[in-house]
Structures are given as C-alpha cells and as structure tokens.
Design a protein around this motif. Sequence first.
Motif, PDB file in Angstrom:
ATOM      1  N   CYS A  51       0.887  -1.263  -0.137  1.00 33.69           N
ATOM      2  CA  CYS A  51      -0.044  -0.093   0.000  1.00 33.69           C
ATOM      3  C   CYS A  51       0.997   1.158  -0.004  1.00 33.69           C
ATOM      4  N   ALA A  52       2.119   1.160   0.474  1.00 36.82           N
ATOM      5  CA  ALA A  52       2.834   2.462   0.376  1.00 36.82           C
ATOM      6  C   ALA A  52       3.807   2.356  -0.963  1.00 36.82           C
ATOM      7  N   ASN A  53       3.472   1.595  -1.977  1.00 34.65           N
ATOM      8  CA  ASN A  53       4.059   1.708  -3.418  1.00 34.65           C
ATOM      9  C   ASN A  53       5.433   1.121  -3.406  1.00 34.65           C
ATOM     10  N   ARG A  54       5.688   0.161  -2.455  1.00 35.07           N
ATOM     11  CA  ARG A  54       6.932  -0.622  -2.713  1.00 35.07           C
ATOM     12  C   ARG A  54       6.648  -1.704  -3.347  1.00 35.07           C
ATOM     13  N   TYR A  55       7.949  -2.146  -4.043  1.00 29.20           N
ATOM     14  CA  TYR A  55       8.073  -3.207  -5.006  1.00 29.20           C
ATOM     15  C   TYR A  55       8.840  -4.277  -4.409  1.00 29.20           C
TER      16      TYR A  55
ATOM     17  N   LYS B   5      -3.455   8.462   2.822  1.00 27.94           N
ATOM     18  CA  LYS B   5      -3.580   6.963   2.788  1.00 27.94           C
ATOM     19  C   LYS B   5      -2.084   6.582   2.657  1.00 27.94           C
ATOM     20  N   ILE B   6      -1.332   7.184   1.768  1.00 26.35           N
ATOM     21  CA  ILE B   6       0.158   6.888   1.517  1.00 26.35           C
ATOM     22  C   ILE B   6       0.889   6.888   2.811  1.00 26.35           C
ATOM     23  N   GLN B   7       0.735   8.020   3.459  1.00 26.20           N
ATOM     24  CA  GLN B   7       1.286   8.193   4.606  1.00 26.20           C
ATOM     25  C   GLN B   7       0.978   7.430   5.592  1.00 26.20           C
ATOM     26  N   ILE B   8      -0.114   7.066   5.958  1.00 25.70           N
ATOM     27  CA  ILE B   8      -0.602   6.117   6.819  1.00 25.70           C
ATOM     28  C   ILE B   8       0.009   4.661   6.544  1.00 25.70           C
ATOM     29  N   ALA B   9       0.074   4.289   5.245  1.00 28.64           N
ATOM     30  CA  ALA B   9       0.707   3.021   4.885  1.00 28.64           C
ATOM     31  C   ALA B   9       2.296   2.966   5.267  1.00 28.64           C
ATOM     32  N   LYS B  10       2.973   4.124   5.042  1.00 28.84           N
ATOM     33  CA  LYS B  10       4.368   4.188   5.096  1.00 28.84           C
ATOM     34  C   LYS B  10       4.413   4.162   6.706  1.00 28.84           C
TER      35      LYS B  10
ATOM     36  N   HIS C 187       2.577   2.525   8.991  1.00 28.82           N
ATOM     37  CA  HIS C 187       2.257   1.095   9.401  1.00 28.82           C
ATOM     38  C   HIS C 187       3.578   0.152   8.924  1.00 28.82           C
ATOM     39  N   ASN C 188       3.954   0.658   7.706  1.00 30.31           N
ATOM     40  CA  ASN C 188       5.317  -0.321   7.096  1.00 30.31           C
ATOM     41  C   ASN C 188       6.305  -0.203   8.028  1.00 30.31           C
ATOM     42  N   GLN C 189       6.559   1.095   8.646  1.00 30.84           N
ATOM     43  CA  GLN C 189       7.614   1.331   9.643  1.00 30.84           C
ATOM     44  C   GLN C 189       7.448   0.517  10.647  1.00 30.84           C
ATOM     45  N   ILE C 190       6.524   0.349  11.519  1.00 34.54           N
ATOM     46  CA  ILE C 190       6.212  -0.363  12.766  1.00 34.54           C
ATOM     47  C   ILE C 190       6.540  -1.826  12.353  1.00 34.54           C
ATOM     48  N   ALA C 191       5.721  -2.168  11.160  1.00 36.57           N
ATOM     49  CA  ALA C 191       6.024  -3.695  10.802  1.00 36.57           C
ATOM     50  C   ALA C 191       7.363  -4.241  10.643  1.00 36.57           C
ATOM     51  N   ASP C 192       8.234  -3.068   9.832  1.00 37.43           N
ATOM     52  CA  ASP C 192       9.609  -3.536   9.509  1.00 37.43           C
ATOM     53  C   ASP C 192      10.426  -3.601  10.870  1.00 37.43           C
ATOM     54  N   THR C 193      10.113  -2.561  11.835  1.00 36.46           N
ATOM     55  CA  THR C 193      11.048  -2.363  13.067  1.00 36.46           C
ATOM     56  C   THR C 193      10.561  -3.815  13.932  1.00 36.46           C
ATOM     57  N   ARG C 194       9.355  -4.148  13.861  1.00 38.97           N
ATOM     58  CA  ARG C 194       8.788  -5.553  14.743  1.00 38.97           C
ATOM     59  C   ARG C 194       9.369  -6.663  14.172  1.00 38.97           C
ATOM     60  N   LYS C 195       9.550  -6.847  12.726  1.00 45.19           N
ATOM     61  CA  LYS C 195      10.023  -7.875  12.122  1.00 45.19           C
ATOM     62  C   LYS C 195      11.374  -8.008  12.539  1.00 45.19           C
TER      63      LYS C 195
ATOM     64  N   ARG D 136       0.758   7.091  17.619  1.00 45.02           N
ATOM     65  CA  ARG D 136       0.143   8.399  17.779  1.00 45.02           C
ATOM     66  C   ARG D 136       0.083   9.259  16.460  1.00 45.02           C
ATOM     67  N   ARG D 137       1.223   9.269  15.492  1.00 52.70           N
ATOM     68  CA  ARG D 137       0.893   9.827  14.475  1.00 52.70           C
ATOM     69  C   ARG D 137      -0.213   9.040  13.389  1.00 52.70           C
ATOM     70  N   ILE D 138      -0.166   7.693  13.601  1.00 50.49           N
ATOM     71  CA  ILE D 138      -0.954   7.124  12.668  1.00 50.49           C
ATOM     72  C   ILE D 138      -2.347   7.477  13.073  1.00 50.49           C
ATOM     73  N   ARG D 139      -2.698   7.782  14.534  1.00 51.33           N
ATOM     74  CA  ARG D 139      -3.994   8.097  14.966  1.00 51.33           C
ATOM     75  C   ARG D 139      -4.500   9.391  14.669  1.00 51.33           C
ATOM     76  N   LYS D 140      -3.481  10.295  14.280  1.00 55.84           N
ATOM     77  CA  LYS D 140      -3.594  11.719  14.012  1.00 55.84           C
ATOM     78  C   LYS D 140      -4.177  11.654  12.534  1.00 55.84           C
ATOM     79  N   LEU D 141      -3.410  10.899  11.893  1.00 55.24           N
ATOM     80  CA  LEU D 141      -3.516  10.903  10.563  1.00 55.24           C
ATOM     81  C   LEU D 141      -4.915  10.106   9.813  1.00 55.24           C
ATOM     82  N   GLN D 142      -5.232   9.226  10.641  1.00 56.55           N
ATOM     83  CA  GLN D 142      -6.554   8.474  10.443  1.00 56.55           C
ATOM     84  C   GLN D 142      -7.716   9.331  10.929  1.00 56.55           C
TER      85      GLN D 142
END
Length: 386
Positions: A158-162, A233-238, A240-248, A210-216
């Motif tokens: 969703c963040a336009n990454r391939y 929507k792209i900002q929110i997806a980025k 989310h990807n930042q959290i997912a990549d850090t957690r992974k 907190r940034r995600i909640r504000k953008l939502q």
Amino acid sequence: MKARYQYRFYPTDQQKQSLARLFGCVRVVWNDALAICKQSEKKPKSAELQKLVITQAKKTEERAWLSEVSNIPLQQSVADLEAAFKNFIDSCKGKRKGQKVGYPKFKKRTSSQSARLTRGGFSLKGDGVYLAKIGIVKPIWSRELPSDPSSVTIIKDCANRYFLSFVVEVEPVQLDAKHMSIGIDLGIKTFAVMSNGEKAFSPCYEAIDRRIRKLQKKLARQSNGSNRRSKTKIQIAKLHNQIADTRKDFLHKLSTKIVSENQTIVLEDLNVSGMVKNRKLSRAISLQGWREFRTLVEAKSEKLNRNFRVISRWERTSQTCSCCGYRWGKLDLSVRRVVCLNCGAEHDRDQNASVNIKMVGMGHRHDLKCTSRQSKTTSVASVDEA
C-alpha cells in the motif's frame, strides 16, 4: 523444507506501467472467476474456470486486453482461488486447524497487489530477474539464494513499494546448542521473559502509533476520491510499514538467538483473538506480534533441527509456585511479585511463569494432588507494584 526469500526492487516508469497492467489483469481474472462461482449452484472446476475467464474472455472486446500480459499469472490467480475455496471448505468441515477461514472475497484496487509466476514465467539472468512481458528488473540482493527458486511473487504494498518473493528449497543446518531447553513467557511491557533469567524488551511504537491515529482522524474528514485523501492514505501506509519493519527486525533477531542457543524451545498457546477483545489492551497486544514470533521460532526450529513445543493455554503457569508446586490461584495483573505460602520463595510473576512453562513442556510437573490450593493467597501474597 521450503522458505521464502524477499528482495526489494525499484522498477522504471515503463515497468511500473507494465506491472500495473499485470496486477489489474490478475485482479480481474480473480473477480470474474469468483463471480461465476457465486452465481453457479455447483462450483466449477479450476480447468473450467480458466477456460471461461481467460481463454474465452480474451476473444471478447471487454477482456481483449488480457492478452497483453503473460498467461502464467492469470492461471495462477485461478489456482489461488481454488486453494482459497479448499481452505474455506476444510475449515467449515473442521479438517483445517487454526482460526476459521472465511469465504473468498473480491480483490480491490486500493489494497496491496500481487502476481505469482512459475518457472516458465521468470528466469535469473546475472544480477537481474527476467519477468515475462515486463523485462529485466534488478532487485537489491541482500543475501544469496540458497537454491534455484521454483516460483516468484511480485508484490506491491500500500506504500507503493515493490518486492520479489522467491520460494526456494532449504536444507536443515546442523548447529550445536548451548543449552538443553528454555521456557518463554510472552508479555506486553516485557516482550519475553525466559526461564534462564533473560528478558527481551520490544521496541517502542507509541510515537509512530500516535502519528497514525492523528492521520486517521485527518483521513476521516477528507472526501472520497480526492488527491489529498490518497496522499494521506500513503502516509498512513508508510507509518504502518515502519512499525511492521521494526517489529519484524526485532522478532527475527530474537528468534534466531533463542533457536540457535537452545535445543528445546517451549511456548504457551495464547488465545490472542480472545485477548484483543479487551478494549484497554487490544492495541498494545496487536503491536507485539506474538503469533508472528511463534511462527518464526517454529520455522527456524525446523531449519536447525530443534524441538519446538507448545503447552496448553489452560496450564496454570501463573498460579503455581515453580519451586514446590503450591497453587495460590488467580492474581490481578497489578501483582508482579509473589511470596509462596508453602515454601516461602519469592518469585517474579513472569519469571515464575516461564519456569513453569519449561517444566510442563519438558514433562516435569509437581504432584498437584499434594500441592493443591488450600486457601486464598491474594490477600497474603507480597505485592510489589512494578
């Protein structure tokens, strides 16, 4: 055993157009096949669906543009729909373990896109990968492929990454373990407390959350179809990807360390779907990734010839003394330290649970007939507010 190796790549503008066309054709074939299945009294077979939504559809004016892409990902899309129906039917009949699988849904243009190619649709050429009717793309090879891939999945998030995701065959690795066994108790403040006394703390996601909640909230006020809404929507997806990549990254490093150092790993079967129904803790629990950690430990245990065990969720690991087996009953979450009334030992709540998880997983249990709870202990237990 099979494993996935994923690499990011940056397509050219022309390749982006070809990939967008490929994703659209795969999505249309899936939706057309699913619509036919919903309208039919008896579900058609995969070969019949391929003839209807691919072969015959190409001869019509409405779907003539399906010929512009390779035929392999279109066939794989129908095969994936067949697998989705099989999982749904097996889940309804009780043949499939785990959470219930729902009825297949139509694919959307706004969600992440993917297309799968088998050996006839791609090939490795030097530092690049040739994709049928797309050209040669050059992924960032962060590590070498252990063997020739059997298939590759092209992914656009969703963040336009391939990404290119290869399926390869991996041989088990022989590696000596330092310790015989370990029990792990998973939590929120402390992600993992181990029976050997070690603790692992997960990264802090609060600032990004907190940034995600504000953008939502900002997204909810914007009108549908506007350019500003798509940018938000792209900002929110980025984020989310930042959290997912850090957690992974955290989960991969922790699971690799645990599996490489221990011969037997014991976890507790947590009812995560039931725990997230608690409104106060649902967001914090969802950010931890307990299920993802269990999946990684199980897969790496198979790769390194380790023993992976999961004990029942009904084992009273937090209600029993790990020294003498005395059962003191349920405790509030605010109670972090307990003094056993039977032997006088003082325990950290999570550390005591991890030791009990290890003992139950290895088959060593106290005689509960002699150590069953005789009286309430919550009023007498020593409580230390963490």
